[in-house]
Design a protein around this motif. Structure first.
Motif, PDB file in Angstrom:
ATOM      1  N   SER A   3       0.860  -1.192   0.000  1.00  0.00           N
ATOM      2  CA  SER A   3       0.000   0.000   0.000  1.00  0.00           C
ATOM      3  C   SER A   3       0.888   1.230   0.000  1.00  0.00           C
ATOM      4  O   SER A   3       1.979   1.224   0.567  1.00  0.00           O
ATOM      5  N   TYR A   4       0.408   2.291  -0.652  1.00  0.00           N
ATOM      6  CA  TYR A   4       1.156   3.543  -0.682  1.00  0.00           C
ATOM      7  C   TYR A   4       0.884   4.328   0.594  1.00  0.00           C
ATOM      8  O   TYR A   4      -0.262   4.474   1.025  1.00  0.00           O
TER       9      TYR A   4
ATOM     10  N   LEU B 215      -4.300   0.394  -1.449  1.00  0.00           N
ATOM     11  CA  LEU B 215      -3.629  -0.875  -1.704  1.00  0.00           C
ATOM     12  C   LEU B 215      -3.254  -0.947  -3.179  1.00  0.00           C
ATOM     13  O   LEU B 215      -4.133  -0.968  -4.059  1.00  0.00           O
ATOM     14  N   ALA B 216      -1.965  -0.969  -3.463  1.00  0.00           N
ATOM     15  CA  ALA B 216      -1.504  -1.010  -4.849  1.00  0.00           C
ATOM     16  C   ALA B 216      -1.398  -2.434  -5.361  1.00  0.00           C
ATOM     17  O   ALA B 216      -1.622  -2.708  -6.541  1.00  0.00           O
TER      18      ALA B 216
ATOM     19  N   GLY C 297      -1.121  -1.911 -11.353  1.00  0.00           N
ATOM     20  CA  GLY C 297      -0.045  -2.414 -10.495  1.00  0.00           C
ATOM     21  C   GLY C 297       1.104  -3.053 -11.237  1.00  0.00           C
ATOM     22  O   GLY C 297       1.985  -3.656 -10.610  1.00  0.00           O
ATOM     23  N   LYS C 298       1.136  -2.921 -12.569  1.00  0.00           N
ATOM     24  CA  LYS C 298       2.189  -3.567 -13.357  1.00  0.00           C
ATOM     25  C   LYS C 298       3.584  -3.060 -12.975  1.00  0.00           C
ATOM     26  O   LYS C 298       4.477  -3.843 -12.631  1.00  0.00           O
ATOM     27  N   SER C 299       3.764  -1.735 -13.070  1.00  0.00           N
ATOM     28  CA  SER C 299       5.076  -1.147 -12.761  1.00  0.00           C
ATOM     29  C   SER C 299       5.426  -1.325 -11.287  1.00  0.00           C
ATOM     30  O   SER C 299       6.592  -1.556 -10.940  1.00  0.00           O
TER      31      SER C 299
ATOM     32  N   LYS D 132      -6.658  -3.780 -10.738  1.00  0.00           N
ATOM     33  CA  LYS D 132      -6.762  -3.179  -9.405  1.00  0.00           C
ATOM     34  C   LYS D 132      -5.849  -3.865  -8.388  1.00  0.00           C
ATOM     35  O   LYS D 132      -6.225  -4.142  -7.250  1.00  0.00           O
ATOM     36  N   GLY D 133      -4.614  -4.135  -8.819  1.00  0.00           N
ATOM     37  CA  GLY D 133      -3.609  -4.680  -7.915  1.00  0.00           C
ATOM     38  C   GLY D 133      -3.696  -6.175  -7.674  1.00  0.00           C
ATOM     39  O   GLY D 133      -2.973  -6.706  -6.818  1.00  0.00           O
ATOM     40  N   GLU D 134      -4.546  -6.880  -8.414  1.00  0.00           N
ATOM     41  CA  GLU D 134      -4.681  -8.324  -8.241  1.00  0.00           C
ATOM     42  C   GLU D 134      -4.455  -9.039  -9.563  1.00  0.00           C
ATOM     43  O   GLU D 134      -4.753  -8.503 -10.639  1.00  0.00           O
ATOM     44  N   ILE D 135      -3.921 -10.262  -9.492  1.00  0.00           N
ATOM     45  CA  ILE D 135      -3.775 -11.084 -10.685  1.00  0.00           C
ATOM     46  C   ILE D 135      -5.125 -11.739 -10.979  1.00  0.00           C
ATOM     47  O   ILE D 135      -5.673 -12.461 -10.139  1.00  0.00           O
ATOM     48  N   VAL D 136      -5.654 -11.462 -12.169  1.00  0.00           N
ATOM     49  CA  VAL D 136      -6.976 -12.016 -12.523  1.00  0.00           C
ATOM     50  C   VAL D 136      -6.882 -13.116 -13.570  1.00  0.00           C
ATOM     51  O   VAL D 136      -7.795 -13.952 -13.669  1.00  0.00           O
ATOM     52  N   GLU D 137      -5.791 -13.133 -14.343  1.00  0.00           N
ATOM     53  CA  GLU D 137      -5.613 -14.176 -15.357  1.00  0.00           C
ATOM     54  C   GLU D 137      -4.132 -14.431 -15.583  1.00  0.00           C
ATOM     55  O   GLU D 137      -3.320 -13.503 -15.501  1.00  0.00           O
TER      56      GLU D 137
END
Length: 586
Positions: free
Chosen positions: A346-347, A353-354, A377-379, A549-554
């Motif tokens: 989180s920043y 939550l990043a 959230g990639k970078s 949104k900061g989560e892995i979805v696929e």
């Protein structure tokens, strides 16, 4: 913890310690200069009484020689003291600037996210220069003028202790006035230094963005912004001038009242033959000579408060904690296997939550692409690998070793970065390619790296080839040329882990073709973490990870994710279906 004025000054004087011999020489010179001051009124009494009243030939003969001797010694000592203290002062400023710059190189990435570049530059250029006055000039005045005052008071006590005691009545009044004025000076100095940082920031932004300013007609806005900041500096400087300029006249007026009273009483004593003409003139001369050092001592508070305010700014930077580097393990050359184990971040700025519970394993030599909307959230995920940011929860491993237990130098020696915003320095092409190498790099290796990056074709067309200056931030090169030099730098480093942060997103088709070919050469045999908006550039990746949104979805290959008809398939359809680009899809 905020330091008191005494603690600040003692800490500042700590930087004098390495040069104590030169500092002592300056003190000696000032002491000798100051000691000669009371000799001048002291000579008046025997010279006037002996030459004009007693007609003593010895006094008439030697008095001029004594005066010449005094000023000769005084001149030598004054030069010695002034030059030595200036030498010490400039060394202190140099040491502080070097220490501050070293601190800037070790500060964590979040620090730079929260601090304006202009303010940091102002600390190194403007604030630290103000420290010299507090560390050296103030010492000069205090030492020299304190000795002068003590010497003159000693002579005055010798001539007439009652009148001298009367003159000391003004001391507590002056001290009270100085206390009030000093507080105003410190506050105004602190505000002025902050405003100078804001001016530097406006200048830095306007110069860096001069094309945008011209194209969008921002000249009036920038002039107004700059004028506002300049005016704030003027206002704060005038507050300082108000306090400083009122200081000396008030003190002098108090001293003048005391002097007038003493002159009147001394005149009464002369009528009663209580003193000689020489003694009376010597007393008056000594009293008048007291006003100059008192004036300088009261005026020194302006420089002292400005220097202490600058010291607060300087030490605030120096006391900022650097990057966490608790790891002591040296991994050597890594294989490149990376694992994220339930990582969240989180920043601090907004507690947003990043990254949330990221679990991802990347085998050594594998190419993994990160895709998703801007802000997904990639970078941030990629920045965790070289420890630019530290996760709040979870851990990241490199070859099954927790990267928090590795030294930063060992970890980062295994990572190369090529980003969209290429950082080039205002030096030669060769120096930019070999940047950061802890060895003398043969030209043959630089040429080989440039060839592998498809850069030699345009380098050979430059006036001085590899020795051509690229300009500030590589301004003399095109975007594609800058990218290929950055790729050559990464090839020369030969790190097992590669982070590509949208390395081709801002290029035209021709440049992208050259850069993509160079990237394919660079990625061979390396663990590659690729961040891309253009999905066409990552279709060949071993695995594609989609974040939202900061989560892995696929996760999956290009073909697998298209077959799922999920988030990735939707993004792919938008890009290649003519509906716009990826960012518009968000």
């Amino acid at each position: 913890m905020k330091l008191s004025s005494t603690q600040l000054y003692l800490r500042l004087l700590g930087y004098v310690k390495p040069y104590w011999r030169i500092f002592a020489l300056s003190i000696l010179g000032m002491a000798i200069t100051a000691a000669t001051e009371p000799l001048l009124p002291a000579l008046l009494k025997p010279m006037l009484d002996g030459a004009f009243i007693q007609k003593d030939n010895a006094v008439i003969k030697f008095a001029p020689l004594i005066i010449l001797a005094i000023f000769f010694v005084r001149g030598i000592a004054s030069f010695m003291g002034t030059y030595a203290i200036a030498w010490v002062g400039n060394k202190i400023v140099m040491d502080l600037r070097e220490e501050m710059f070293h601190k800037l190189l070790t500060l964590p990435t979040p620090f730079y996210d929260d601090h304006a570049t202009g303010n940091l530059i102002s600390k190194l250029t403007f604030d630290v220069a103000q420290v010299t006055a507090a560390a050296t000039s103030v010492v000069t005045v205090v030492v020299r003028d304190s000795i002068i005052i003590v010497g003159l008071l000693g002579w005055l006590f010798y001539l007439d202790w009652k009148l001298t005691l009367l003159s000391l009545v003004m001391v507590p009044v002056i001290a009270f006035i100085l206390r009030i004025i000093n507080a105003r000076l410190r506050n105004a100095s602190r505000d002025s230094q902050q405003a100078m940082g804001d001016i530097t920031q406006v200048i830095e932004e306007s110069i860096a963005a001069h094309k945008v300013v011209k194209l969008f007609g921002g000249q009036h806005y920038e002039r107004t912004r700059f004028s506002d900041q300049v005016n704030w500096v003027r206002r704060y400087n005038m507050k300082q001038a108000m306090a400083a300029s009122s200081n000396v006249p008030i003190v002098q007026m108090i001293a003048a009242v005391a002097l007038a009273a003493i002159v009147y009483l001394a005149t009464l004593q002369s009528d009663g033959d209580a003193t000689t003409v020489g003694g009376f003139l010597s007393f008056i001369a000594a009293m008048l000579m007291l006003t100059a050092p008192i004036k300088r001592l009261t005026g020194v508070s302006e420089h002292l408060q400005r220097g202490l305010a600058a010291s607060e700014s300087v030490f605030d930077l120096l006391d900022t904690p650097g990057e966490v580097n608790a790891g002591e393990r040296d991994i050597g050359r890594a294989n490149g296997g990376i694992a994220f184990e339930h990582v969240s971040l989180s920043y601090e700025r907004d507690n947003r939550l990043a990254l949330r519970d990221i679990c991802l394993k990347i085998a050594a030599g594998q190419t993994v692409a990160l895709v998703g909307a801007s802000g997904s959230g990639k970078s941030t995920l990629a920045n965790l690998v070289p420890r630019f940011y530290l996760p709040d929860v979870g851990r990241i491993t490199l070859d099954a070793q927790n990267i928090a237990e590795l030294s930063l130098s060992s970890l980062r020696a295994n990572i190369a970065l090529v980003s969209q915003e290429v950082v080039l320095f205002n030096t030669t092409v060769a120096a930019n390619i070999a940047y950061g190498q802890m060895r003398e790099v043969p030209e043959a290796e630089i040429i080989a790296a440039a060839q592998a990056a498809h850069a030699m074709e345009f380098i050979l067309e430059m006036p001085q080839g590899l020795q051509t200056l690229v300009g500030e931030r590589g301004v003399k090169l095109s975007g594609g040329q800058r990218q290929r030099i950055a790729i050559a730098r990464a090839i020369l480093k030969n790190a097992p882990i590669l982070i590509l942060d949208e390395a081709t997103s801002a290029l035209d088709s021709e440049s992208e073709r050259h850069v993509q070919a160079a990237l394919e050469t660079l990625m061979q045999g390396r663990t590659s973490l690729v961040i891309a908006h253009r999905l066409s550039t990552i279709e060949k990746a071993d695995r594609i990870v989609v974040l939202q949104k900061g989560e892995i979805v696929e996760t999956g290959t290009h073909a697998e994710l298209l077959a799922k008809n999920g988030v990735y398939a939707q993004l792919h359809h938008i890009q290649f279906g003519g509906a716009g680009n990826l960012q518009e899809a968000q």
